[in-house]
Design a protein around this motif. Structure first.
Motif, PDB file in Angstrom:
ATOM      1  N   MET A 167      55.412  13.522  21.931  1.00 25.03           N
ATOM      2  CA  MET A 167      55.587  12.684  23.379  1.00 25.03           C
ATOM      3  C   MET A 167      54.567  13.255  24.107  1.00 25.03           C
ATOM      4  N   ASP A 168      53.631  12.666  24.753  1.00 28.92           N
ATOM      5  CA  ASP A 168      52.459  13.408  25.456  1.00 28.92           C
ATOM      6  C   ASP A 168      52.611  12.691  26.949  1.00 28.92           C
ATOM      7  N   PHE A 169      53.154  13.594  27.840  1.00 28.33           N
ATOM      8  CA  PHE A 169      53.272  13.163  29.230  1.00 28.33           C
ATOM      9  C   PHE A 169      52.211  13.508  30.269  1.00 28.33           C
ATOM     10  N   HIS A 170      50.825  13.993  29.864  1.00 28.13           N
ATOM     11  CA  HIS A 170      49.909  14.154  30.722  1.00 28.13           C
ATOM     12  C   HIS A 170      49.634  13.235  31.585  1.00 28.13           C
ATOM     13  N   HIS A 204      58.377  16.420  19.703  1.00 28.30           N
ATOM     14  CA  HIS A 204      57.812  17.402  20.463  1.00 28.30           C
ATOM     15  C   HIS A 204      57.217  17.033  21.915  1.00 28.30           C
ATOM     16  N   PHE A 205      57.608  17.598  22.990  1.00 29.13           N
ATOM     17  CA  PHE A 205      57.299  16.886  24.165  1.00 29.13           C
ATOM     18  C   PHE A 205      56.282  18.069  24.631  1.00 29.13           C
ATOM     19  N   PHE A 232      61.933  19.936  20.888  1.00 30.98           N
ATOM     20  CA  PHE A 232      61.073  21.289  21.467  1.00 30.98           C
ATOM     21  C   PHE A 232      60.180  20.852  22.736  1.00 30.98           C
ATOM     22  N   PHE A 233      59.942  21.665  23.686  1.00 29.51           N
ATOM     23  CA  PHE A 233      59.387  21.513  24.770  1.00 29.51           C
ATOM     24  C   PHE A 233      58.166  22.648  24.643  1.00 29.51           C
ATOM     25  N   HIS A 234      56.976  22.208  25.067  1.00 27.14           N
ATOM     26  CA  HIS A 234      55.700  22.868  24.827  1.00 27.14           C
ATOM     27  C   HIS A 234      55.068  23.065  26.190  1.00 27.14           C
ATOM     28  N   GLY A 235      55.140  22.076  27.165  1.00 29.64           N
ATOM     29  CA  GLY A 235      54.374  21.974  28.151  1.00 29.64           C
ATOM     30  C   GLY A 235      52.863  22.038  27.991  1.00 29.64           C
TER      31      GLY A 235
END
Length: 291
Positions: A167-170, A204-205, A232-235
């Motif tokens: 999941m891409d929140f850019h 994956h976030f 999992f959170f990666h920023g």
């Protein structure tokens, strides 16, 4: 990248490596497969309020994520039927053509044409700045997920190896935040945790902005322990993501060695359309309709 690069790997015999994984993780042996298929067919006759096809390909879709326990598989079938009933307004008669514009013209979802280093399919979802909720609303977003899962479930390798969601929140802003409604959050998590006949291995976030916390507050109370361990959170720390998926199998958007990804699913649309008979059958499954 053309549509010829994409294909559903249906009716493909498992590789020797995947067979070993299936035996180790799913209890899959020829004898157990045979016994489980026979028992599940018996259970289907006993559960007269359910209607599903009884061919081995379809039953395997339910038995593999349940580690070949027939009683668990019939329970999964019932949960799928319940989900289809409870979301009939979105899912009844759903066909790829109904979301053709969302697939082809909007940059929201894509499935990578290859598998990752663990042999898993990767679904990439962009709910950041490239997503316009006024053009593809949350209901449509869910319908895209649903259509993609209908195709993915046909792949034996994916049934065993599982799938990954990125999941891409850019550049996520208020419009995207408000687009991810509580109703969408509840529906998505119910689907993933109760009615998904696939092994979801990791979520994956990446590139989450501060505003993401608003969305996470909606999701978090609905997430059960099993799924929590797989999120999992990666920023912006792509090296953190690379601990789970090697850069050799990721696009450059995520510090990978592959070409930059196009977030539209235009190349996947004809592939999903090719399994239309399966989708039509899936639309007919669920609880027996009362006459």
């Amino acid at each position: 990248m053309t549509s010829s690069d994409f294909r559903i790997e249906r009716n493909v015999e498992l590789s020797d490596e995947t067979k070993a994984i299936a035996e180790q993780e799913l209890r899959e042996t020829p004898e157990r497969v045979r016994e489980a298929l026979e028992r599940l067919k018996e259970l289907m006759k006993e559960n007269k309020d359910l209607y599903f096809g009884d061919d081995d390909e379809l039953l395997t879709i339910f038995l593999r994520p349940c580690k070949w326990y027939p009683e668990s598989a019939i329970a999964l079938m019932r949960r799928v039927a319940e989900f289809k009933r409870d979301n009939a307004s979105l899912l009844d008669g759903l066909l790829p053509e109904h979301e053709k514009v969302a697939f082809e013209d909007h940059k929201v979802v894509n499935v990578m044409k290859g598998r990752d280093d663990k042999g898993r399919r990767i679904l990439i979802v962009s709910v950041g700045g490239t997503w316009d909720p006024k053009k593809v609303n949350a209901d449509q977003l869910f319908r895209l997920f649903y259509l993609i899962h209908e195709a993915a479930m046909l792949e034996p390798e994916s049934q065993v190896r599982g799938t990954v969601v990125l999941m891409d929140f850019h550049k996520m802003g208020w419009s995207q935040t408000m687009g991810l409604t509580p109703a969408f959050s509840k529906r998505l998590l119910t689907f993933i945790q109760d009615a998904l006949p696939l092994r979801l291995k990791e979520v994956h976030f990446v590139k989450e902005p501060m505003i993401f916390n608003v969305v996470w507050k909606m999701f978090k109370p609905l997430i059960r322990e099993k799924l929590k361990t797989r999120i999992f959170f990666h920023g912006s720390n792509m090296s953190s993501l690379h601990k789970h998926i090697k850069p050799t199998h990721l696009p450059s958007d995520y510090g990978g060695e592959l070409d930059e990804i196009d977030y539209s699913a235009a190349d996947w649309y004809p592939v999903i359309n090719d399994v239309l008979p399966h989708i039509n059958n899936w639309n007919s499954y669920g609880f027996v309709k009362k006459t």
